[in-house]
Design a protein around this motif. Sequence first.
Motif, PDB file in Angstrom:
ATOM      1  N   PHE A 112       0.818  -1.209   0.000  1.00 26.95           N
ATOM      2  CA  PHE A 112       0.000   0.000   0.000  1.00 26.95           C
ATOM      3  C   PHE A 112       0.853   1.261   0.000  1.00 26.95           C
ATOM      4  N   CYS A 113       2.070   1.184   0.512  1.00 21.11           N
ATOM      5  CA  CYS A 113       2.977   2.327   0.424  1.00 21.11           C
ATOM      6  C   CYS A 113       3.397   2.546  -1.034  1.00 21.11           C
ATOM      7  N   ALA A 114       3.697   1.463  -1.743  1.00 20.46           N
ATOM      8  CA  ALA A 114       4.036   1.597  -3.171  1.00 20.46           C
ATOM      9  C   ALA A 114       2.857   2.156  -3.960  1.00 20.46           C
ATOM     10  N   PHE A 115       1.647   1.729  -3.606  1.00 24.32           N
ATOM     11  CA  PHE A 115       0.448   2.271  -4.249  1.00 24.32           C
ATOM     12  C   PHE A 115       0.319   3.767  -3.967  1.00 24.32           C
ATOM     13  N   SER A 116       0.587   4.154  -2.727  1.00 23.43           N
ATOM     14  CA  SER A 116       0.544   5.567  -2.360  1.00 23.43           C
ATOM     15  C   SER A 116       1.623   6.363  -3.089  1.00 23.43           C
ATOM     16  N   LEU A 117       2.794   5.770  -3.268  1.00 26.29           N
ATOM     17  CA  LEU A 117       3.872   6.450  -3.994  1.00 26.29           C
ATOM     18  C   LEU A 117       3.494   6.681  -5.455  1.00 26.29           C
ATOM     19  N   ILE A 118       2.760   5.744  -6.042  1.00 21.94           N
ATOM     20  CA  ILE A 118       2.294   5.932  -7.425  1.00 21.94           C
ATOM     21  C   ILE A 118       1.383   7.151  -7.501  1.00 21.94           C
ATOM     22  N   ILE A 119       0.491   7.276  -6.533  1.00 25.08           N
ATOM     23  CA  ILE A 119      -0.390   8.453  -6.507  1.00 25.08           C
ATOM     24  C   ILE A 119       0.437   9.715  -6.301  1.00 25.08           C
ATOM     25  N   GLY A 120       1.445   9.636  -5.419  1.00 22.66           N
ATOM     26  CA  GLY A 120       2.298  10.786  -5.180  1.00 22.66           C
ATOM     27  C   GLY A 120       3.088  11.211  -6.410  1.00 22.66           C
ATOM     28  N   CYS A 121       3.385  10.262  -7.293  1.00 18.56           N
ATOM     29  CA  CYS A 121       4.081  10.599  -8.541  1.00 18.56           C
ATOM     30  C   CYS A 121       3.176  11.324  -9.527  1.00 18.56           C
ATOM     31  N   LEU A 122       1.874  11.150  -9.380  1.00 18.26           N
ATOM     32  CA  LEU A 122       0.937  11.700 -10.355  1.00 18.26           C
ATOM     33  C   LEU A 122       0.327  13.029  -9.916  1.00 18.26           C
ATOM     34  N   VAL A 123       0.114  13.214  -8.620  1.00 19.29           N
ATOM     35  CA  VAL A 123      -0.501  14.460  -8.144  1.00 19.29           C
ATOM     36  C   VAL A 123       0.588  15.480  -7.848  1.00 19.29           C
ATOM     37  N   LYS A 124       0.190  16.719  -7.688  1.00 18.66           N
ATOM     38  CA  LYS A 124       1.157  17.805  -7.537  1.00 18.66           C
ATOM     39  C   LYS A 124       1.148  18.457  -6.161  1.00 18.66           C
ATOM     40  N   THR A 125       0.068  18.315  -5.412  1.00 21.45           N
ATOM     41  CA  THR A 125      -0.035  19.015  -4.137  1.00 21.45           C
ATOM     42  C   THR A 125      -0.366  18.043  -3.009  1.00 21.45           C
TER      43      THR A 125
END
Length: 284
Positions: free
Chosen positions: A182-195
Amino acid sequence: MIQPEPDVQLNGWVKTKPLYRNNVISTIIQILTKTLVIAEMEVRKLRHDPTDLVVRAVQPSLWLLIFGQVFTKIRAIPTGDLPYLDFMAAGILAQSVLFVAIFTGGMTLIWERDLGVVHKFLASPTPRVAMVLGKSLACGVRCLSQIFIIYVLALLLGVKLNLYPLAVIQVLLIVLLGAACFCAFSLIIGCLVKTRERMTGIGQLLTMPLFFASNAIYPISMMPNWLKFLSHINPLTYQVDALRGTMLANGSSIYGFGWDCIILLLTLVGLTLICGRLYPRVAM
């Protein structure tokens, strides 16, 4: 002008072919070594704010103390011979791991991007996969404290836990794997969003569906068919199943501990490869 290659090799010169096997082993060792370095660096951050571990335990404690106590008395959810509070304890531990992982990985990545730390890592020869695995492993270590808190609270509430060393080691492994996924999943979201604000909104949007589309607080047999399908492709379902079979003294696993580990491991590998490809987008 290209000089012709001599027919006879000069003294001390040996023409050798690169060994593919040695290159693969060397690459794997390099990735593992740098993964551990990144993980150690992330874990050291806990020294600056150790109270975060206690704050993260408030929500699962409330679930056990309030939701679990109420539904145990009304007996609204059939769990067979297993008391509902015992059934729920494993699910609440998985929920705690889910919440910590989702709101730690991507949020930390965006924070480091704003500080310029990510740019320095991307300029280094560190493999992107090692960066993702290092942060995921560190998140798993961070979640280990949740095991202690949930175990103590569950014992106080009368939950029959399996305290054999092998069972405890299996719980540690499952928590590490689940948190890393789930951390890797969260990192994927963090790579895509800006804020950070958008990351918080998306995190809240995803955590509850993942939680309720699993077997954390009710069995899969109670679900409608469409929700059963979602639960079968939800990694949290397999984490809860493994925890329920190892954490509880009279618990059982539907899919088996080995199959649960394989599902979580394959999920982690797939998410890590995706995140490794997206990681350079953070600096854009």
